[in-house]
Design a protein around this motif. Structure first.
Motif, PDB file in Angstrom:
ATOM      1  N   VAL A  47       1.021  -1.111  -0.125  1.00  9.11           N
ATOM      2  CA  VAL A  47      -0.007   0.012   0.056  1.00  9.11           C
ATOM      3  C   VAL A  47       1.089   1.326  -0.067  1.00  9.11           C
ATOM      4  N   ASN A  48       2.113   1.107   0.872  1.00  8.79           N
ATOM      5  CA  ASN A  48       2.989   2.282   0.657  1.00  8.79           C
ATOM      6  C   ASN A  48       3.481   2.564  -0.690  1.00  8.79           C
ATOM      7  N   GLY A  49       3.918   1.532  -1.343  1.00  7.56           N
ATOM      8  CA  GLY A  49       4.493   1.741  -2.539  1.00  7.56           C
ATOM      9  C   GLY A  49       3.425   2.080  -3.629  1.00  7.56           C
ATOM     10  N   TYR A  50       2.283   1.921  -3.656  1.00 10.35           N
ATOM     11  CA  TYR A  50       1.106   2.138  -4.409  1.00 10.35           C
ATOM     12  C   TYR A  50       0.998   3.448  -4.257  1.00 10.35           C
ATOM     13  N   ALA A  51       0.767   4.088  -2.878  1.00  8.59           N
ATOM     14  CA  ALA A  51       0.629   5.153  -2.714  1.00  8.59           C
ATOM     15  C   ALA A  51       1.718   6.262  -3.095  1.00  8.59           C
ATOM     16  N   LEU A  52       2.888   5.898  -2.954  1.00 10.62           N
ATOM     17  CA  LEU A  52       4.070   6.809  -3.280  1.00 10.62           C
ATOM     18  C   LEU A  52       4.213   6.891  -4.765  1.00 10.62           C
ATOM     19  N   ALA A  53       3.918   5.643  -5.437  1.00 14.26           N
ATOM     20  CA  ALA A  53       4.047   5.636  -6.865  1.00 14.26           C
ATOM     21  C   ALA A  53       2.726   6.341  -7.647  1.00 14.26           C
TER      22      ALA A  53
ATOM     23  N   SER B  79       5.381  13.561  -0.339  1.00  8.16           N
ATOM     24  CA  SER B  79       5.765  12.191  -0.616  1.00  8.16           C
ATOM     25  C   SER B  79       6.924  11.915  -0.862  1.00  8.16           C
ATOM     26  N   GLU B  80       7.859  12.743  -1.457  1.00 10.33           N
ATOM     27  CA  GLU B  80       9.145  12.569  -1.922  1.00 10.33           C
ATOM     28  C   GLU B  80      10.080  12.631  -0.591  1.00 10.33           C
ATOM     29  N   ILE B  81       9.621  13.557   0.243  1.00 12.86           N
ATOM     30  CA  ILE B  81      10.436  13.269   1.402  1.00 12.86           C
ATOM     31  C   ILE B  81      10.319  12.167   2.293  1.00 12.86           C
ATOM     32  N   PHE B  82       9.044  11.886   2.327  1.00 15.78           N
ATOM     33  CA  PHE B  82       8.655  10.618   3.200  1.00 15.78           C
ATOM     34  C   PHE B  82       9.393   9.383   2.472  1.00 15.78           C
ATOM     35  N   PHE B  83       9.271   9.323   1.129  1.00 11.22           N
ATOM     36  CA  PHE B  83      10.330   8.286   0.339  1.00 11.22           C
ATOM     37  C   PHE B  83      11.697   8.459   0.950  1.00 11.22           C
ATOM     38  N   THR B  84      12.378   9.601   0.788  1.00  8.71           N
ATOM     39  CA  THR B  84      13.721   9.597   0.970  1.00  8.71           C
ATOM     40  C   THR B  84      14.183   9.376   2.451  1.00  8.71           C
ATOM     41  N   ILE B  85      13.222   9.450   3.305  1.00 11.46           N
ATOM     42  CA  ILE B  85      13.378   9.234   4.628  1.00 11.46           C
ATOM     43  C   ILE B  85      13.388   7.654   4.875  1.00 11.46           C
TER      44      ILE B  85
ATOM     45  N   PHE C  40       8.051  -2.325  -3.988  1.00 13.41           N
ATOM     46  CA  PHE C  40       6.605  -2.124  -4.651  1.00 13.41           C
ATOM     47  C   PHE C  40       6.561  -0.793  -5.349  1.00 13.41           C
ATOM     48  N   ARG C  41       7.169   0.340  -4.804  1.00 12.80           N
ATOM     49  CA  ARG C  41       7.084   1.709  -5.478  1.00 12.80           C
ATOM     50  C   ARG C  41       7.477   1.496  -6.979  1.00 12.80           C
ATOM     51  N   ASN C  42       8.464   1.014  -7.037  1.00 14.64           N
ATOM     52  CA  ASN C  42       9.239   0.576  -8.433  1.00 14.64           C
ATOM     53  C   ASN C  42       8.236  -0.096  -9.209  1.00 14.64           C
ATOM     54  N   TYR C  43       7.879  -1.140  -8.760  1.00 13.18           N
ATOM     55  CA  TYR C  43       6.842  -1.874  -9.739  1.00 13.18           C
ATOM     56  C   TYR C  43       5.648  -1.073 -10.071  1.00 13.18           C
ATOM     57  N   PHE C  44       5.121  -0.357  -9.150  1.00  8.51           N
ATOM     58  CA  PHE C  44       3.794   0.292  -9.576  1.00  8.51           C
ATOM     59  C   PHE C  44       4.212   1.378 -10.439  1.00  8.51           C
TER      60      PHE C  44
END
Lengths: 370, 319
Positions: free
Chosen positions: B132-138, B145-151, B199-203
């Motif tokens: 779900v994280n990856g889906y939301a980020l993608a 969202s970018e900052i969240f992803f970096t962290i 998951f993010r990269n896949y989505f």
């Protein structure tokens, strides 16, 4: 640009002072556009001009930075895509790969919890119109490109939308299929009489389909007119050069007053401007660009009269129905379109007459039509 | 284009100008596919190197299997490479059900069930949240969202050792220290950065227009996730499941730090069996215990290897 308030009552989609920027990059700038009810409007431009961005804004997939969007006189600027009464067809078809054609068509209705019999009725109607009934039980991977795009159109059709949005729907198809589906989309528009907004970079699609074309460049609409006006009376040099293949011939020179007439002069050769329909009185001493389309230069036997020039054939490009001559004249190389049966040897001398009623004059500084 | 300009409707083959040279028989000399030598120097080098590498990795496994099938008298003879003269499954039974660690003498079975109780919930929880994280980020690029992803990604690079003591304190305060739940929580959290990235990269690699089409069809966050994204994501779920299952099953550090002897996972218990200093070293039992512990990741790889490769090569998913 069209900006009269009275037009709003009869327009289907209205865009008011729309701007969109990503960070410091401005994609759309203060854009105004009124699309009439039942109109087929084509947004035409090269990649990166903001045409798809504008379409995504209308669809509600992108939020504008400023401005408003009206659909059927309702302000939908903050509405969700599903509440805007729009259907969209994408370049990559965007069919859900795990669902059959039938499920693809009905997905939106199932999400909206439409009753089963109503769903069946609408799917049957849409698949009838698009002639995809035999495909209903198949998966998208079992369909050809043309069939997939038909299903994608059907997905917008079942939802009974006011406005159809097409985002380069034919760009992934091969040339033959593209021209077939182009005709089908036109037929669909004539049958449904919905408002359609169609994004493309293909000028043939734009000219053949559109009631009106909006030519865009760097987020600004350069000209909004019917295809004939766009083709024959381009508002500026960009529009003139963008539409038409091969491109319009541009001769840079200046206006000179000679014996009571104003003529165009380039590299010492003067061209009579008799018949040119100018926006403003022409006066000598102005730097201008003369634009003439390849088919508006008459060669040898086609010349009906008027001023005659002489040129030398540089290259000949036979294209079947047409024959394209590249000629050297007055220090310029220009293309001329003649019948496919008429052939010339390289180096041959030909006589030319320029049809100034169909020509365009642009100011060399502003590049606007004069 | 005009019909008359295209090729004449295909009639007899002998069209003027296109016909083959007279007779059109093949001349002698090379023809068709070029033959290739099987024993070329290139093949010898490639297959030789591959064969050596395979043998290098297979010999320890071979030694373990044969040793685990021998009785202790036979092992004392010393020839570790010879196959067993008399095959016995006694060491396997003992490793599973009777080997002693500390006060418990019920073998590895206790550790096995502990590991199952740790791995299954950890894998399910971490994959559910990470997907779900990856889906939301993608797809739903929310503000920040970018900052969240970096962290999250930075989290993947912080050495575990740095965090162990703080986590011990946190779990103690939460009353979860020493329980299986505490370890499940730790595993779920530590899997999060890499799993989310996966998951993010896949989505992101799925066509964005599918997501747009679903939004226009009126589907919301969860409807798009469950009805559009999930059915297309089997390969990445398999990859993620394999990585998490083997990672958590093979974990030793967290197991030994965050659990008590009666909740030790299989790896910790294996260590205790093999390293017990009392009595005779039962090599055959140790080997059997090791093979039993390694069996789960091995089976996971064998069963899902094909899907694993497909998932790693994902991105080639057509819309």
């Amino acid at each position: 640009m069209l900006n009269n308030v009275s037009a709003r009552t009869q327009s289907s989609v209205s865009i008011r002072e729309l701007s969109l920027s990503f960070g410091s990059v401005t994609v759309l700038e203060n854009l105004n556009l009124d699309i009439h009810d039942g109109e087929f409007l084509v947004l035409l431009g090269s990649s990166g001009c903001g045409k798809s961005t504008l379409l995504n804004c209308i669809a509600g997939l992108l939020e504008p930075t400023e401005g408003q969007i009206f659909i059927k006189d309702k302000n939908v600027t903050w509405e969700e895509p599903k509440d805007r009464g729009i259907g969209m067809v994408f370049q990559s078809y965007a069919l859900y790969p795990q669902m059959t054609v039938e499920k693809n068509l009905s997905f939106g209705l199932r999400v909206a919890k439409v009753p089963k019999d109503e769903i069946d009725r609408r799917v049957a109607r849409a698949s009838g119109i698009l002639q995809i009934e035999p495909l209903l039980k198949r998966k998208p991977s079992e369909l050809s490109g043309g069939q997939r795009q038909r299903v994608a159109i059907g997905r917008a059709l079942v939802r009974d939308v006011d406005v159809f949005l097409f985002d380069e729907p034919l760009s992934n198809l091969d040339a033959k299929l593209r021209s077939e589906l182009r005709v089908e989309i036109k037929r669909l528009h004539q049958a449904l009489k919905n408002t359609m907004i169609y994004v493309t970079h293909d000028q043939i699609e734009a000219l053949t389909l559109a009631d009106r074309i909006a030519i865009m460049k760097s987020g600004v609409i350069q000209q909004l007119d019917d295809p004939v006006t766009i083709y024959n009376r381009p508002k500026n040099r960009f529009v003139a050069g963008f539409i038409g293949s091969p491109s319009m011939n541009f001769l840079t020179g200046e206006l000179v007053d000679e014996g009571g007439h104003t003529v165009f002069k380039t590299n010492g050769v003067s061209f009579s401007l008799d018949g040119y329909d100018a926006y403003e009185p022409l006066k000598g001493g102005r730097k201008v660009i003369l634009g003439v389309r390849p088919e508006h230069i008459k060669v040898d036997g086609d010349i009906a009269g008027g001023e005659v020039h002489e040129a030398v054939v540089d290259i000949e490009e036979p294209m079947g129905a047409d024959n394209l001559l590249w000629l050297k004249h007055a220090g310029h190389v220009m293309s001329v379109r003649i019948g496919g049966a008429r052939r010339y040897a390289v180096g041959a001398k030909v006589r030319l007459a320029f049809d100034m009623t169909m020509a365009s004059l642009f100011d060399a500084g502003t590049e606007e039509r004069i | 284009m005009d019909k008359s300009l295209t090729m004449p409707a295909s009639g007899p083959v002998s069209r003027p100008g296109i016909s083959a040279p007279a007779g059109s028989r093949l001349e002698t000399g090379p023809q068709g596919k070029r033959p290739r030598k099987v024993l070329s120097s290139r093949n010898i080098i490639v297959y030789g190197a591959l064969g050596l590498a395979a043998i290098y990795y297979l010999i320890p496994l071979y030694v373990m299997v044969v040793t685990s099938l021998k009785g202790m008298p036979e092992i004392r003879l010393g020839n570790i490479f010879s196959p067993p003269m008399e095959i016995t499954f006694e060491p396997w039974v003992k490793a599973w059900a009777q080997a002693c660690t500390g006060l418990n003498c019920d073998g590895l079975s206790r550790g096995f069930w502990n590991s199952v109780r740790i791995t299954v919930p950890s894998v399910i929880v971490s994959i559910a949240i990470a997907s779900v994280n990856g889906y939301a980020l993608a797809n739903w690029r929310f503000k920040g969202s970018e900052i969240f992803f970096t962290i999250l990604i930075v989290g993947a690079f912080i050495p575990y050792q740095v965090m162990i003591y703080p986590i011990v304190i946190i779990l103690r305060e939460m009353g979860l220290y020493g329980t299986l739940y505490g370890l499940i929580l730790v595993h779920s959290i530590f899997g999060m950065p890499i799993q989310t990235l996966l998951f993010r990269n896949y989505f992101v690699s799925l066509p964005e227009e599918l997501f747009k089409a679903a939004r226009i069809d009126g589907a919301g966050f969860w409807q798009i996730y469950f009805r559009i994204m999930l059915p297309m994501s089997l390969p990445i779920f398999v990859v993620s499941m394999i990585l998490q299952t083997t990672g958590i099953w093979n974990d030793f550090l967290f197991g030994v730090v965050f659990t008590r002897p009666d909740t030790y996972p299989m790896t910790v218990q294996l260590n205790n069996i093999v390293n017990s200093v009392q009595g005779v070293k039962e090599y055959n039992v140790n080997m059997a215990a090791t093979l039993l512990t390694g069996a789960v990741p091995l089976i996971v790889y064998f069963v899902s290897g094909r899907l694993f490769v497909r998932g790693i090569a994902a991105g080639a998913v057509k819309g």
